[in-house]
Motif scaffolding. Structure first.
Motif, mmCIF file in Angstrom:
data_model
loop_
_atom_site.group_PDB
_atom_site.id
_atom_site.type_symbol
_atom_site.label_atom_id
_atom_site.label_comp_id
_atom_site.label_asym_id
_atom_site.label_seq_id
_atom_site.Cartn_x
_atom_site.Cartn_y
_atom_site.Cartn_z
ATOM 1 N N VAL A 63 0.882 -1.171 0.000
ATOM 2 C CA VAL A 63 0.000 0.000 0.000
ATOM 3 C C VAL A 63 0.915 1.215 0.000
ATOM 4 O O VAL A 63 1.582 1.512 0.990
ATOM 5 C CB VAL A 63 -0.915 0.005 1.238
ATOM 6 C CG1 VAL A 63 -1.843 1.223 1.192
ATOM 7 C CG2 VAL A 63 -1.709 -1.291 1.323
ATOM 8 N N VAL A 64 0.983 1.898 -1.127
ATOM 9 C CA VAL A 64 1.973 2.955 -1.314
ATOM 10 C C VAL A 64 1.426 4.268 -0.771
ATOM 11 O O VAL A 64 0.414 4.783 -1.252
ATOM 12 C CB VAL A 64 2.344 3.095 -2.803
ATOM 13 C CG1 VAL A 64 3.381 4.208 -2.978
ATOM 14 C CG2 VAL A 64 2.877 1.771 -3.345
ATOM 15 N N ASP A 65 2.089 4.806 0.222
ATOM 16 C CA ASP A 65 1.715 6.101 0.778
ATOM 17 C C ASP A 65 2.412 7.238 0.043
ATOM 18 O O ASP A 65 1.802 8.255 -0.270
ATOM 19 C CB ASP A 65 2.067 6.141 2.271
ATOM 20 C CG ASP A 65 1.259 5.126 3.072
ATOM 21 O OD1 ASP A 65 0.037 5.055 2.859
ATOM 22 O OD2 ASP A 65 1.847 4.385 3.878
ATOM 23 N N GLY A 84 -3.177 8.809 -8.049
ATOM 24 C CA GLY A 84 -4.091 8.261 -7.049
ATOM 25 C C GLY A 84 -3.395 7.220 -6.202
ATOM 26 O O GLY A 84 -2.248 6.840 -6.452
ATOM 27 N N ARG A 85 -4.087 6.759 -5.185
ATOM 28 C CA ARG A 85 -3.510 5.745 -4.307
ATOM 29 C C ARG A 85 -3.340 4.439 -5.071
ATOM 30 O O ARG A 85 -4.153 4.085 -5.929
ATOM 31 C CB ARG A 85 -4.401 5.530 -3.082
ATOM 32 C CG ARG A 85 -4.298 6.670 -2.083
ATOM 33 C CD ARG A 85 -5.294 6.497 -0.938
ATOM 34 N NE ARG A 85 -5.102 5.246 -0.208
ATOM 35 C CZ ARG A 85 -4.154 5.037 0.689
ATOM 36 N NH1 ARG A 85 -3.256 5.988 0.948
ATOM 37 N NH2 ARG A 85 -4.066 3.885 1.336
ATOM 38 N N THR A 86 -2.280 3.715 -4.718
ATOM 39 C CA THR A 86 -1.938 2.498 -5.454
ATOM 40 C C THR A 86 -1.592 1.382 -4.480
ATOM 41 O O THR A 86 -0.944 1.610 -3.462
ATOM 42 C CB THR A 86 -0.727 2.746 -6.382
ATOM 43 O OG1 THR A 86 -1.023 3.827 -7.275
ATOM 44 C CG2 THR A 86 -0.402 1.503 -7.189
ATOM 45 N N VAL A 87 -2.032 0.185 -4.817
ATOM 46 C CA VAL A 87 -1.498 -1.032 -4.232
ATOM 47 C C VAL A 87 -0.641 -1.693 -5.300
ATOM 48 O O VAL A 87 -1.136 -2.020 -6.387
ATOM 49 C CB VAL A 87 -2.608 -1.993 -3.771
ATOM 50 C CG1 VAL A 87 -2.034 -3.384 -3.484
ATOM 51 C CG2 VAL A 87 -3.305 -1.455 -2.526
ATOM 52 N N LEU A 88 0.653 -1.828 -5.025
ATOM 53 C CA LEU A 88 1.557 -2.493 -5.959
ATOM 54 C C LEU A 88 1.732 -3.943 -5.535
ATOM 55 O O LEU A 88 2.143 -4.228 -4.407
ATOM 56 C CB LEU A 88 2.914 -1.787 -5.990
ATOM 57 C CG LEU A 88 2.981 -0.446 -6.713
ATOM 58 C CD1 LEU A 88 4.401 0.091 -6.698
ATOM 59 C CD2 LEU A 88 2.490 -0.571 -8.150
ATOM 60 N N LEU A 117 -4.272 -14.755 -5.617
ATOM 61 C CA LEU A 117 -3.370 -13.608 -5.466
ATOM 62 C C LEU A 117 -3.984 -12.343 -6.055
ATOM 63 O O LEU A 117 -3.914 -11.260 -5.446
ATOM 64 C CB LEU A 117 -2.033 -13.897 -6.151
ATOM 65 C CG LEU A 117 -1.185 -15.032 -5.584
ATOM 66 C CD1 LEU A 117 0.106 -15.162 -6.383
ATOM 67 C CD2 LEU A 117 -0.890 -14.827 -4.101
ATOM 68 N N VAL A 118 -4.572 -12.473 -7.231
ATOM 69 C CA VAL A 118 -5.213 -11.317 -7.865
ATOM 70 C C VAL A 118 -6.351 -10.811 -6.996
ATOM 71 O O VAL A 118 -6.522 -9.597 -6.792
ATOM 72 C CB VAL A 118 -5.714 -11.696 -9.270
ATOM 73 C CG1 VAL A 118 -6.610 -10.595 -9.847
ATOM 74 C CG2 VAL A 118 -4.535 -11.955 -10.200
ATOM 75 N N GLY A 119 -7.151 -11.733 -6.444
ATOM 76 C CA GLY A 119 -8.242 -11.330 -5.574
ATOM 77 C C GLY A 119 -7.759 -10.645 -4.314
ATOM 78 O O GLY A 119 -8.377 -9.684 -3.834
ATOM 79 N N ALA A 120 -6.635 -11.097 -3.766
ATOM 80 C CA ALA A 120 -6.083 -10.461 -2.574
ATOM 81 C C ALA A 120 -5.655 -9.029 -2.867
ATOM 82 O O ALA A 120 -5.906 -8.113 -2.069
ATOM 83 C CB ALA A 120 -4.906 -11.276 -2.049
ATOM 84 N N ALA A 121 -4.999 -8.821 -4.000
ATOM 85 C CA ALA A 121 -4.581 -7.464 -4.378
ATOM 86 C C ALA A 121 -5.794 -6.568 -4.575
ATOM 87 O O ALA A 121 -5.813 -5.404 -4.130
ATOM 88 C CB ALA A 121 -3.741 -7.514 -5.645
ATOM 89 N N GLU A 126 -9.369 -2.219 -2.618
ATOM 90 C CA GLU A 126 -10.706 -1.704 -2.313
ATOM 91 C C GLU A 126 -10.774 -1.181 -0.883
ATOM 92 O O GLU A 126 -11.353 -0.133 -0.617
ATOM 93 C CB GLU A 126 -11.738 -2.804 -2.539
ATOM 94 C CG GLU A 126 -11.969 -3.143 -4.005
ATOM 95 C CD GLU A 126 -12.919 -4.324 -4.190
ATOM 96 O OE1 GLU A 126 -13.305 -4.937 -3.165
ATOM 97 O OE2 GLU A 126 -13.260 -4.642 -5.344
ATOM 98 N N ALA A 127 -10.170 -1.918 0.047
ATOM 99 C CA ALA A 127 -10.191 -1.497 1.443
ATOM 100 C C ALA A 127 -9.415 -0.199 1.661
ATOM 101 O O ALA A 127 -9.737 0.583 2.563
ATOM 102 C CB ALA A 127 -9.616 -2.602 2.320
#
Length: 359
Positions: A63-65, A84-88, A117-121, A126-127
């Motif tokens: 979770v990139v701040d 925008g906010r990103t999860v890498l 794995l895709v679902g976890a990302a 989303e959270a």
């Protein structure tokens, strides 16, 4: 299959993780990820998929701040994206990435594990009110990952590696065209005649000197960086990687004039960084010798079969035997059953180098 998220890679046995990551390379290894996980600019979770107690798939999720490296800012490397906010998902440094999947999974179980794995990302994004992306995915993994995500891959750049046939430097030379062999011999001879003192060092022994030279390299390419900051990065890297980095350095009058830093991982030498004191160089071939020929000699001496050179300067790399392959971005935000969409989009990534990396 059971999916879990853990906050610290220390909770995953290194031998289990590296059984998955051996083919994926240094930047997805247990040790490299452990060294990166305390970076204050992101928060990391590790997605683990177990099947009957066996680890069969894994991926770090960041979770990139704040992203200090513009080549990891999605809106700067993928056309049409807003900040925008990103999860890498996967590796966040090094420009080599892939989902980690057990090589003995059946095709059906492999699809299922990758889907977890895709679902976890996607769920983590989303959270967090973010968009999930995999960046710098290898050519071999991009199509499979894009299919699981239901999105079209975006081409970012290319990487290069030199395969090393045989058992000695002369075998590498023999794999090159005749004109190139002549050029390599001339470059090696000129470097030898320059009379440097060559040293093989641990990174902890020379982080300050190497950091100053790496900063000079960045400045020469138009990206000024504080030498003290660069030295601190290298000291942290030495500590985090248990001082396994190898530094080959050329000294003149008792001072470091040029260096290359690399890691031996599995059967590959991974070139990580180089630097030069341009005012004190004696020869025009330091880059080729420190960046190619001396690491190749080291690779042969230690049983490696390839040297990984990363992105940029691809022509120089291919002239010296480098083989290139594409690197891709894949968005993981679409529903898993969405159509694959249009043909892959090609984007030229910015050419600004990572201040802490050669590749």
């Amino acid at each position: 299959m059971i999916l879990t998220l853990v906050p610290d890679i220390a909770g995953v046995p290194a031998e289990q993780w590296d059984a998955l990551s051996a083919r994926a390379g240094l930047y997805l290894s247990h040790r490299w990820l452990a060294a990166q996980q305390h970076d204050p600019t992101a928060r990391v979770h590790y997605a683990l998929v177990h099947d009957e107690g066996r680890l069969v798939a894994a991926a770090p999720l960041y979770v990139v701040d704040t992203e200090p490296n513009d080549l990891y800012r999605v809106h700067e490397v993928v056309p049409g994206r807003e900040p925008g906010r990103t999860v890498l998902a996967g590796a966040r440094r090094g420009y080599v990435n892939a989902p980690l999947l057990h090589p003995r999974l059946t095709p059906q179980r492999r699809r299922e594990a990758l889907g977890r794995l895709v679902g976890a990302a996607r769920s983590l994004a989303e959270a967090e009110g973010a968009r999930p992306w995999w960046l710098y995915v290898t050519d071999a993994a991009a199509a499979e990952l894009a299919d699981a995500c239901g999105t079209a891959p975006v081409r970012l750049n290319e990487e290069a590696r030199i395969p090393l046939p045989g058992a000695a430097f002369e075998d590498y030379l023999a794999s090159l065209p005749r004109a190139r062999r002549t050029c390599v011999r001339r470059e090696r001879r000129a470097f030898a005649e320059a009379g440097y003192e060559l040293r093989t060092l641990r990174l902890s022994e020379c982080a300050d000197e190497a950091g100053a030279l790496a900063a000079r390299l960045q400045e020469r390419h138009g990206h000024p960086i504080d030498p003290g900051f660069m030295a601190a990065l290298l000291r942290d890297q030495a500590e985090g990687m248990a001082d396994t980095g190898i530094v080959l350095a050329a000294y003149a009058e008792g001072r470091m004039a040029a260096f290359s830093l690399f890691y031996l991982h599995a059967d590959t030498v991974w070139l990580r960084s180089t630097g030069y004191d341009y005012d004190r160089l004696r020869d025009a071939h330091e880059y080729f010798n420190l960046g190619y020929y001396l690491p190749i000699e080291y690779a042969y001496a230690h049983g490696a079969t390839a040297i990984h050179l990363g992105m940029e300067s691809l022509r120089a790399k291919t002239l010296r035997g480098g083989v290139t392959s594409a690197l891709w971005a894949v968005e993981a935000g679409a529903p898993a059953d969405a159509p694959a969409g249009p043909a892959p989009v090609t984007a030229q990534a910015a050419t600004r180098p990572d201040p802490s990396s050669a590749g």
